[in-house]
Every structure is written in structure tokens, then in C-alpha cells.
Design an enzyme around this catalytic site. Sequence first.
Site, mmCIF file in Angstrom:
data_model
loop_
_atom_site.group_PDB
_atom_site.id
_atom_site.type_symbol
_atom_site.label_atom_id
_atom_site.label_comp_id
_atom_site.label_asym_id
_atom_site.label_seq_id
_atom_site.Cartn_x
_atom_site.Cartn_y
_atom_site.Cartn_z
ATOM 1 N N HIS A 196 -13.164 -10.250 3.058
ATOM 2 C CA HIS A 196 -14.045 -9.127 3.195
ATOM 3 C C HIS A 196 -15.013 -8.731 2.089
ATOM 4 O O HIS A 196 -14.834 -9.299 0.914
ATOM 5 C CB HIS A 196 -13.522 -7.931 3.777
HETATM 6 C C1 T46 Z 1 -9.638 -5.520 -1.594
HETATM 7 C C2 T46 Z 1 -8.510 -6.345 -1.458
HETATM 8 C C3 T46 Z 1 -8.059 -6.920 -2.772
HETATM 9 C C4 T46 Z 1 -5.687 2.213 3.254
HETATM 10 O O1 T46 Z 1 -5.664 3.008 4.087
HETATM 11 N N1 T46 Z 1 -6.263 2.700 2.167
HETATM 12 C C5 T46 Z 1 -6.517 2.154 1.064
HETATM 13 O O2 T46 Z 1 -6.787 2.506 0.008
HETATM 14 C C6 T46 Z 1 -6.454 0.553 1.166
HETATM 15 C C7 T46 Z 1 -6.950 -0.383 0.151
HETATM 16 C C8 T46 Z 1 -5.995 0.213 2.562
HETATM 17 N N2 T46 Z 1 -5.767 0.908 3.637
HETATM 18 C C9 T46 Z 1 -5.310 0.606 4.848
HETATM 19 C C10 T46 Z 1 -6.490 -0.299 5.731
HETATM 20 C C11 T46 Z 1 -5.516 -1.271 6.501
HETATM 21 O O3 T46 Z 1 -5.179 -0.659 7.664
HETATM 22 O O4 T46 Z 1 -4.394 -0.677 4.741
HETATM 23 C C12 T46 Z 1 -4.502 -1.655 5.783
HETATM 24 C C13 T46 Z 1 -4.489 -3.126 4.891
HETATM 25 O O5 T46 Z 1 -5.749 -3.012 4.266
HETATM 26 P P1 T46 Z 1 -6.655 -4.436 4.072
HETATM 27 O O6 T46 Z 1 -6.476 -5.161 5.363
HETATM 28 O O7 T46 Z 1 -8.202 -4.049 3.719
HETATM 29 O O8 T46 Z 1 -5.863 -5.135 2.794
HETATM 30 P P2 T46 Z 1 -6.526 -6.381 1.984
HETATM 31 O O9 T46 Z 1 -5.568 -6.637 1.126
HETATM 32 O O10 T46 Z 1 -6.849 -7.336 2.884
HETATM 33 O O11 T46 Z 1 -7.498 -5.942 1.193
HETATM 34 C C14 T46 Z 1 -7.371 -4.882 0.113
HETATM 35 C C15 T46 Z 1 -8.430 -3.932 0.120
HETATM 36 O O12 T46 Z 1 -8.732 -3.114 1.192
HETATM 37 C C16 T46 Z 1 -9.640 -4.284 -0.389
HETATM 38 O O13 T46 Z 1 -10.417 -3.587 -0.862
HETATM 39 O O14 T46 Z 1 -10.801 -5.895 -1.976
HETATM 40 O O15 T46 Z 1 -7.287 -5.645 -1.115
#
Ligand code: T46
Length: 136
Positions: free
Chosen positions: A54
Site C-alpha cells: 500500500h
Molecule cells: C505500513 C507497514 C509497514 C490498526 O488498527 N492500527 C495501526 O496503527 C495499524 C498500523 C494497523 N491497524 C490495523 C489495520 C488492519 O486491520 O491492523 C491490521 C493490519 O494492518 P495492515 O494490513 O495495514 O498491516 P501491514 O503490515 O500490511 O502494514 C503496516 C502499516 O499499516 C503500514 O502503515 O507501512 O505496516
Amino acid sequence: MEKPDKPRIIELPRIYDPRGSLTFTENGDGRIPFDIQRAYWIYDVPAGETRGGHSHKLLHQFLIAVNGSFNVNVYDGTEWTHWMLNMPCKGLYIPPGCWRTLDSFASRSVCMALASLPYDEDEYIRDYDEYLRSLS
Ligand code: T46
């Protein structure tokens, strides 16, 4: 016109001590180029898994391998760059508008992220075609 910022490695202080090392950062110390409003960390990543996939419209981030190692692949709208993070005293700054994926997590790795904004799903672009359209 101001040149857009680029992803880059930023080194943080490391205090060596017979008891071990200590690294720190704080707002206004001139190292991380944004005020930190949120921290989160990613761990227990199974072998072969990819995180990210993303872009952020507004968010600045700083990623640190506080344990282990992993790769970060970043497209800044112009070029892809690939970074291996494996030092708790060095991290990768990613400005807004960059597509990123994280992969090749070694066992027991921990990715700590410092972010410039509170979590806001509306601020993400999770579709790559939409991301490419946002660049034009
Ligand atoms: C990024 C990479 C390096 C929250 O509720 N609060 C938060 O602060 C974050 C970061 C995530 N979430 C929830 C949203 C989703 O339901 O946790 C779940 C997993 O998040 P996501 O699929 O976005 O995780 P990654 O590892 O793909 O991405 C994360 C960060 O979201 C993003 O900003 O740059 O780590």
C-alpha cells in the site's frame, strides 16, 4: 518547486556500554524528519509472508529492525529501491506517496514503525492501480 523527498536510511545514536547498547529518538532532535504521533510493531511474521502492499497519502514513516532482518521494497513514483534492515540503530524513512512491501523476514524479526499520524484507514491507498493513477 520543492523536490519531493526520497526514501533514505537514517542513523540514530547508539550508546555503547558494557551492559549493552541503547538507541533513542525524540521529537525535535533533528534526525527523524517528522513529529512522531504513533508507534506500532510487526512480529511473528511467518517465513515467506509479505506485509505492506500500500501507499500513504499523507503519512511519513520510519521503519526499524529492532530485532532480526527483513527487506523493504519502495516505489516512490519514479523508481523502485530495495533496502535490507538489520540494525536497531538504523532505519528507513519513507515519505508520503510511496508504495511499499516488506518481505524476507528472518525468524523472530521485529519491525518497529514510527508514524507521523494516528491510524486512519482513509489515508491508505491499498490498490496498486489506484496508486499509479494518484501519481499522475
Ligand atoms: C505500513 C507497514 C509497514 C490498526 O488498527 N492500527 C495501526 O496503527 C495499524 C498500523 C494497523 N491497524 C490495523 C489495520 C488492519 O486491520 O491492523 C491490521 C493490519 O494492518 P495492515 O494490513 O495495514 O498491516 P501491514 O503490515 O500490511 O502494514 C503496516 C502499516 O499499516 C503500514 O502503515 O507501512 O505496516
